[in-house]
Enzyme design. Structure first.
Site, PDB file in Angstrom:
ATOM      1  N   GLY A 134     117.322  53.302  -0.479  1.00 44.42           N
ATOM      2  CA  GLY A 134     116.227  53.540   0.477  1.00 44.42           C
ATOM      3  C   GLY A 134     115.266  52.380   0.716  1.00 44.42           C
ATOM      4  O   GLY A 134     114.263  52.555   1.402  1.00 44.42           O
TER       5      GLY A 134
ATOM      6  N   TRP B 103     115.557  49.592   2.557  1.00 42.99           N
ATOM      7  CA  TRP B 103     115.443  49.239   3.983  1.00 42.99           C
ATOM      8  C   TRP B 103     114.730  50.356   4.748  1.00 42.99           C
ATOM      9  O   TRP B 103     113.957  50.094   5.659  1.00 42.99           O
ATOM     10  CB  TRP B 103     116.834  49.000   4.605  1.00 42.99           C
TER      11      TRP B 103
ATOM     12  N   ASP C  10     123.967  57.703   4.542  1.00 38.70           N
ATOM     13  CA  ASP C  10     124.750  57.066   3.471  1.00 38.70           C
ATOM     14  C   ASP C  10     125.749  58.085   2.927  1.00 38.70           C
ATOM     15  O   ASP C  10     125.539  59.300   3.033  1.00 38.70           O
ATOM     16  CB  ASP C  10     123.830  56.587   2.334  1.00 38.70           C
TER      17      ASP C  10
ATOM     18  N   ASP D 299     129.706  60.007   6.070  1.00 33.52           N
ATOM     19  CA  ASP D 299     130.551  58.814   6.154  1.00 33.52           C
ATOM     20  C   ASP D 299     130.469  58.281   7.574  1.00 33.52           C
ATOM     21  O   ASP D 299     130.757  59.009   8.525  1.00 33.52           O
ATOM     22  CB  ASP D 299     131.994  59.225   5.808  1.00 33.52           C
TER      23      ASP D 299
ATOM     24  N   ASP E 149     123.055  47.741   6.234  1.00 34.86           N
ATOM     25  CA  ASP E 149     123.240  46.938   5.010  1.00 34.86           C
ATOM     26  C   ASP E 149     124.480  47.469   4.301  1.00 34.86           C
ATOM     27  O   ASP E 149     124.618  47.356   3.095  1.00 34.86           O
ATOM     28  CB  ASP E 149     121.975  47.115   4.145  1.00 34.86           C
TER      29      ASP E 149
ATOM     30  N   LYS F   3     125.198  43.552   7.750  1.00 36.68           N
ATOM     31  CA  LYS F   3     125.626  42.650   6.676  1.00 36.68           C
ATOM     32  C   LYS F   3     127.100  42.312   6.883  1.00 36.68           C
ATOM     33  O   LYS F   3     127.874  43.146   7.364  1.00 36.68           O
ATOM     34  CB  LYS F   3     125.454  43.354   5.334  1.00 36.68           C
TER      35      LYS F   3
HETATM   36  C1  LIG Z   1     123.862  47.595  -0.482  1.00 37.38           C
HETATM   37  S1  LIG Z   1     123.752  49.331  -0.392  1.00 37.38           S
HETATM   38  C2  LIG Z   1     122.410  49.573   0.718  1.00 37.38           C
HETATM   39  C3  LIG Z   1     121.044  49.286   0.144  1.00 37.38           C
HETATM   40  C4  LIG Z   1     119.923  49.736   1.064  1.00 37.38           C
HETATM   41  N1  LIG Z   1     119.903  48.935   2.282  1.00 37.38           N
HETATM   42  C5  LIG Z   1     118.572  49.637   0.422  1.00 37.38           C
HETATM   43  O1  LIG Z   1     117.792  48.769   0.794  1.00 37.38           O
HETATM   44  O2  LIG Z   1     118.279  50.463  -0.455  1.00 37.38           O
HETATM   45  C6  LIG Z   1     125.142  49.737   0.611  1.00 37.38           C
HETATM   46  C7  LIG Z   1     125.334  51.205   0.876  1.00 37.38           C
HETATM   47  O3  LIG Z   1     126.386  51.400   1.828  1.00 37.38           O
HETATM   48  C8  LIG Z   1     126.892  52.707   1.587  1.00 37.38           C
HETATM   49  N2  LIG Z   1     128.172  52.952   2.261  1.00 37.38           N
HETATM   50  C9  LIG Z   1     129.369  52.369   1.993  1.00 37.38           C
HETATM   51  N3  LIG Z   1     130.337  52.884   2.775  1.00 37.38           N
HETATM   52  C10 LIG Z   1     129.743  53.810   3.576  1.00 37.38           C
HETATM   53  C11 LIG Z   1     130.228  54.686   4.596  1.00 37.38           C
HETATM   54  N4  LIG Z   1     131.524  54.703   4.943  1.00 37.38           N
HETATM   55  N5  LIG Z   1     129.344  55.499   5.222  1.00 37.38           N
HETATM   56  C12 LIG Z   1     128.020  55.491   4.854  1.00 37.38           C
HETATM   57  N6  LIG Z   1     127.508  54.687   3.893  1.00 37.38           N
HETATM   58  C13 LIG Z   1     128.352  53.861   3.245  1.00 37.38           C
HETATM   59  C14 LIG Z   1     126.992  52.753   0.072  1.00 37.38           C
HETATM   60  O4  LIG Z   1     127.059  54.085  -0.385  1.00 37.38           O
HETATM   61  C15 LIG Z   1     125.730  52.009  -0.360  1.00 37.38           C
HETATM   62  O5  LIG Z   1     124.711  52.894  -0.733  1.00 37.38           O
END
Ligand SMILES: C[S@@+](CC[C@H](N)C(=O)[O-])C[C@H]1O[C@@H](n2cnc3c(N)ncnc32)[C@H](O)[C@@H]1O
Length: 243
Positions: A55, A57, A75, A91, A116, A156
């Site tokens: 959370g 961002w 997420d 998803d 991200d 990203k």
């Molecule tokens: C680097 S973290 C994000 C950190 C967040 N921006 C923060 O500041 O707290 C990347 C996130 O992408 C999510 N993610 C990966 N594949 C996904 C998908 N297919 N659908 C939704 N979220 C996904 C992961 O569960 C993970 O929590």
């Protein structure tokens, strides 16, 4: 060894700073630095945060959008409540998630889509980079469906095969596209953010989706197999990378 120590030290510094500032993740500073340089979120904006857990961002997006704004995060993992934000579990590859996100903004376009998104890392760089490219392309796909003309998109990406295809797909859809490495992520040298502003209005007529466009670019590079057994309808993203 010294490089590894330096990277860990840098990460710890950002983590401590995030904790003392009340942010849930050090990545909050990456969005702050993107915003300082490129002003991707304006007061009053409706913002979609893709891959929002835990959370960080979302917290920064709420500050930037202000009281008149709206922030929706999504997420795979459930995110603990953040006052003022709507947090969905879903998803991003699933059309049902897209529907939920649309409903959350009462069918209206978003002004900013920030992503991200990142896979659970396997530690094999080629595999992680390939999955990340697929996720970032999907984020662009979602942005093209939900973003208002003139809107901003941030995602990203990891340096490697196909990233030029993603940049090209962004360039044809936004009038401003830049790569940006926030200081807070310079320890992860392969990580870069694509900052896209001013979404061009759709020019009407049929246009291939970012997924289809990048997939065909990857086929030309010989990275994904061209003849899949599945019907086109059952293919989401470009799952079947050649090992
Ligand atoms: C680097 S973290 C994000 C950190 C967040 N921006 C923060 O500041 O707290 C990347 C996130 O992408 C999510 N993610 C990966 N594949 C996904 C998908 N297919 N659908 C939704 N979220 C996904 C992961 O569960 C993970 O929590």
């Amino acid at each position: 060894m010294a490089k590894r120590w330096y990277q860990d030290h840098q990460r710890d510094t950002w983590r401590r700073q995030a904790k003392s500032s009340g942010y849930r993740a050090r990545s909050a500073f990456k969005l702050k630095q993107i915003q300082d340089r490129h002003s991707v979120i304006r007061t009053g904006d409706s913002v979609l945060d893709i891959g929002c857990h835990p959370g960080g961002w979302t917290q920064v997006a709420l500050e930037l959008a202000g009281d008149g704004g709206k922030v929706v995060g999504v997420d795979l993992r459930a995110t603990d409540p953040i006052p003022g934000a709507t947090l969905l579990v879903g998803d991003i590859m699933a059309s049902s998630t897209l529907k939920l996100i649309q409903e959350e903004n009462m069918g209206m376009d978003y002004n900013s889509v920030i992503s991200d998104i990142s896979p659970s890392l396997t530690g094999r760089y080629d595999t992680d980079q390939a999955i990340s490219l697929e996720l970032s392309t999907m984020a662009l796909e979602v942005a093209m469906s939900l973003l208002a003309p003139g809107g901003s998109f941030v995602t990203k990406a990891f340096q490697g095969t196909g990233i030029e295809l993603l940049v090209r797909a962004c360039r044809s859809r936004f009038s401003f596209v830049r790569r940006f490495s926030p200081i807070a992520s310079r320890n992860a040298s392969s990580e870069v953010y694509l900052v896209c502003k001013n979404k061009k209005p759709s020019q009407g007529g049929a246009r291939s989706s970012p997924i289809a466009e990048i997939r065909s670019g990857l086929e030309e590079l010989g990275v994904v197999p061209g003849n899949q057994e599945e019907s086109e309808e059952s293919v989401v993203g470009f799952r079947r990378y050649v090992g």
